[in-house]
Design a protein around this motif. Structure first.
Motif, PDB file in Angstrom:
ATOM      1  N   MET A   1      -0.552   8.320   7.058  1.00  0.00           N
ATOM      2  CA  MET A   1       0.592   9.292   7.609  1.00  0.00           C
ATOM      3  C   MET A   1       1.926   9.325   7.091  1.00  0.00           C
ATOM      4  SD  MET A   1       2.514  11.123   9.375  1.00  0.00           S
ATOM      5  CE  MET A   1       2.564  10.484  10.647  1.00  0.00           C
ATOM      6  N   THR A   2       2.542  10.191   6.159  1.00  0.00           N
ATOM      7  CA  THR A   2       4.203  10.417   5.913  1.00  0.00           C
ATOM      8  C   THR A   2       3.951  11.862   6.200  1.00  0.00           C
ATOM      9  OG1 THR A   2       5.396  10.005   4.039  1.00  0.00           O
ATOM     10  CG2 THR A   2       2.587  11.118   3.274  1.00  0.00           C
ATOM     11  N   TYR A   3       5.388  11.992   6.773  1.00  0.00           N
ATOM     12  CA  TYR A   3       6.086  13.030   7.201  1.00  0.00           C
ATOM     13  C   TYR A   3       5.618  14.764   6.347  1.00  0.00           C
ATOM     14  CZ  TYR A   3       9.241  16.700   9.080  1.00  0.00           C
ATOM     15  OH  TYR A   3       9.727  17.993   9.666  1.00  0.00           O
ATOM     16  N   GLY A   4       4.727  15.665   7.401  1.00  0.00           N
ATOM     17  CA  GLY A   4       4.582  16.848   6.401  1.00  0.00           C
ATOM     18  C   GLY A   4       3.250  16.888   5.418  1.00  0.00           C
ATOM     19  N   GLU A   5       2.936  15.692   5.903  1.00  0.00           N
ATOM     20  CA  GLU A   5       1.165  15.591   5.499  1.00  0.00           C
ATOM     21  C   GLU A   5       0.330  15.113   6.134  1.00  0.00           C
ATOM     22  OE1 GLU A   5       1.351  12.817   1.704  1.00  0.00           O
ATOM     23  OE2 GLU A   5       2.562  13.701   1.169  1.00  0.00           O
ATOM     24  N   PRO A   6      -1.627  15.031   6.407  1.00  0.00           N
ATOM     25  CA  PRO A   6      -2.193  14.789   6.836  1.00  0.00           C
ATOM     26  C   PRO A   6      -2.749  12.908   7.266  1.00  0.00           C
ATOM     27  CG  PRO A   6      -3.342  14.770   5.305  1.00  0.00           C
ATOM     28  CD  PRO A   6      -1.385  15.551   4.862  1.00  0.00           C
ATOM     29  N   TRP A   7      -3.369  12.663   8.332  1.00  0.00           N
ATOM     30  CA  TRP A   7      -3.311  11.103   8.355  1.00  0.00           C
ATOM     31  C   TRP A   7      -4.180  10.937   7.869  1.00  0.00           C
ATOM     32  CZ3 TRP A   7      -1.602   8.046  12.518  1.00  0.00           C
ATOM     33  CH2 TRP A   7      -0.023   8.397  13.229  1.00  0.00           C
ATOM     34  N   THR A   8      -4.550  10.462   6.805  1.00  0.00           N
ATOM     35  CA  THR A   8      -5.357  10.221   5.537  1.00  0.00           C
ATOM     36  C   THR A   8      -5.794   8.844   5.643  1.00  0.00           C
ATOM     37  OG1 THR A   8      -4.023  11.196   4.307  1.00  0.00           O
ATOM     38  CG2 THR A   8      -6.132   9.673   3.127  1.00  0.00           C
ATOM     39  N   VAL A   9      -7.690   8.041   5.924  1.00  0.00           N
ATOM     40  CA  VAL A   9      -8.343   7.015   5.613  1.00  0.00           C
ATOM     41  C   VAL A   9      -8.706   7.011   4.153  1.00  0.00           C
ATOM     42  CG1 VAL A   9     -10.499   5.453   7.057  1.00  0.00           C
ATOM     43  CG2 VAL A   9      -9.077   7.597   7.979  1.00  0.00           C
ATOM     44  N   TYR A  10      -8.148   5.360   4.383  1.00  0.00           N
ATOM     45  CA  TYR A  10      -7.860   4.567   2.725  1.00  0.00           C
ATOM     46  C   TYR A  10      -9.698   3.990   2.861  1.00  0.00           C
ATOM     47  CZ  TYR A  10      -4.448   7.565   1.550  1.00  0.00           C
ATOM     48  OH  TYR A  10      -3.641   8.250   0.886  1.00  0.00           O
ATOM     49  N   LYS A  11     -10.602   3.544   1.881  1.00  0.00           N
ATOM     50  CA  LYS A  11     -11.699   2.463   2.113  1.00  0.00           C
ATOM     51  C   LYS A  11     -11.329   1.967   0.667  1.00  0.00           C
ATOM     52  CE  LYS A  11     -16.570   1.769   1.773  1.00  0.00           C
ATOM     53  NZ  LYS A  11     -17.825   2.218   1.532  1.00  0.00           N
ATOM     54  N   ARG A  12     -11.462   0.584   0.951  1.00  0.00           N
ATOM     55  CA  ARG A  12     -10.865  -0.302  -0.055  1.00  0.00           C
ATOM     56  C   ARG A  12     -12.091  -0.897  -0.435  1.00  0.00           C
ATOM     57  NH1 ARG A  12     -11.787  -5.829   0.600  1.00  0.00           N
ATOM     58  NH2 ARG A  12     -10.255  -7.905  -0.756  1.00  0.00           N
TER      59      ARG A  12
END
Length: 298
Positions: free
Chosen positions: A255-266
């Motif tokens: 998560m970075t300021y101003g953006e949503p929490w994002t889940v990434y799959k490896r």
């Protein structure tokens, strides 16, 4: 696109001065932190991997300060910044702190970079192992010419007496309570005196450690929790594992300021090729079950 994977949460190197990219709008807009470097389980990290995370933290923090963020938390826990691993590298923490502090100072602000002092009494006085010697190393690092000499970067500890009238921003490295000694009273006094000036905590651990002598016991816990809750996440990155193991890497949460929490799959395509793909997005930090559902595609 990110919209295609968006989900709704249940509740709507050597310590030398390195060249720091200009913190102006042009350099910030050209950075894409959503691309996660591959092979993060390979340590020591190459320099470009460290620089990626330094830039990611820098851009988020500068934007948050510009927008008036007053109490902020940066949590960057890639392997060399993870104190739970044997590859933790204090030099990486200090390089990130220098990169961030330099960028804020180049915006014309006076920054106080703080490391907590020894806490406790008598034989129980000391520092967390991860912060041992950090203040001394920090002061001996090479900084861009004029920043320290002209007072744009100064060093301090945690407490009311560390706040000076001409300080603009405070950055505190890894503040944490200890067995038998609470840091929170010192941080609360510092917070009160700082007023509207920003305080940024990097990788804090302010959970209670109940100890003898009525230290961090039930009394006052609600007030302590409310104070800590005043510090809002402006950046978060951590790798996802199947606890308690730290291998293999299943994905990442960012998560970075101003953006949503994002889940990434490896996804490992071959022994020499892997990538991270966004598989879910949330308005607040997702729970363990929500992360698991994203990774498994449920």
């Amino acid at each position: 696109t990110m919209a295609a994977v968006r989900r709704t949460s249940r509740a709507p190197w050597i310590l030398r001065a390195s060249s720091t990219p200009s913190p102006g709008p042009s350099s910030r807009s050209g950075f894409d932190g959503s691309t996660i470097p591959p092979f993060l389980n390979t340590t020591p990290h190459p320099r470009h991997v460290r620089q990626h995370f330094y830039a990611d933290v820098r851009h988020a923090t500068l934007k948050a300060i510009e927008d008036g963020a007053r109490r902020a938390v940066v949590r960057s826990v890639f392997p060399e910044m993870n104190t739970e691993t044997d590859v933790y590298r204090v030099g990486t923490l200090l390089e990130m702190a220098r990169d961030l502090t330099t960028a804020v100072a180049q915006d014309g602000k006076r920054v106080k970079l703080c490391v907590q002092q020894s806490l406790g009494k008598g034989v129980f006085q000391g520092l967390p192992l991860s912060l041992s010697g950090v203040r001394k190393i920090m002061e001996k690092m090479e900084w861009e010419e004029g920043l320290v000499e002209d007072g744009f970067v100064r060093f301090g500890s945690v407490g009311e007496d560390q706040v000076e009238d001409d300080d603009d921003v405070f950055v505190i490295l890894c503040p944490q309570n200890m067995q038998g000694a609470a840091l929170l009273p010192l941080l609360q006094a510092m917070d009160e005196k700082a007023g509207e000036r920003p305080i940024v905590l990097i990788n804090p651990d302010l959970t209670d450690i109940p100890s003898s002598g009525n230290v961090m016991q039930v009394r006052g816990r609600q007030e302590r929790m409310e104070f800590v809750a005043n510090f809002k996440d402006i950046y978060h990155f951590r790798l996802l594992y199947k606890k308690p193991f730290l291998y293999p890497i299943y994905g990442a949460l960012r998560m970075t300021y101003g953006e949503p929490w994002t889940v990434y799959k490896r996804v490992q395509k071959s022994r020499k090729e892997e990538d991270y793909f966004p598989v879910g997005s949330f308005d607040k930090e997702p729970s363990t079950s929500e992360i698991t559902s994203c990774i498994l595609g449920r």
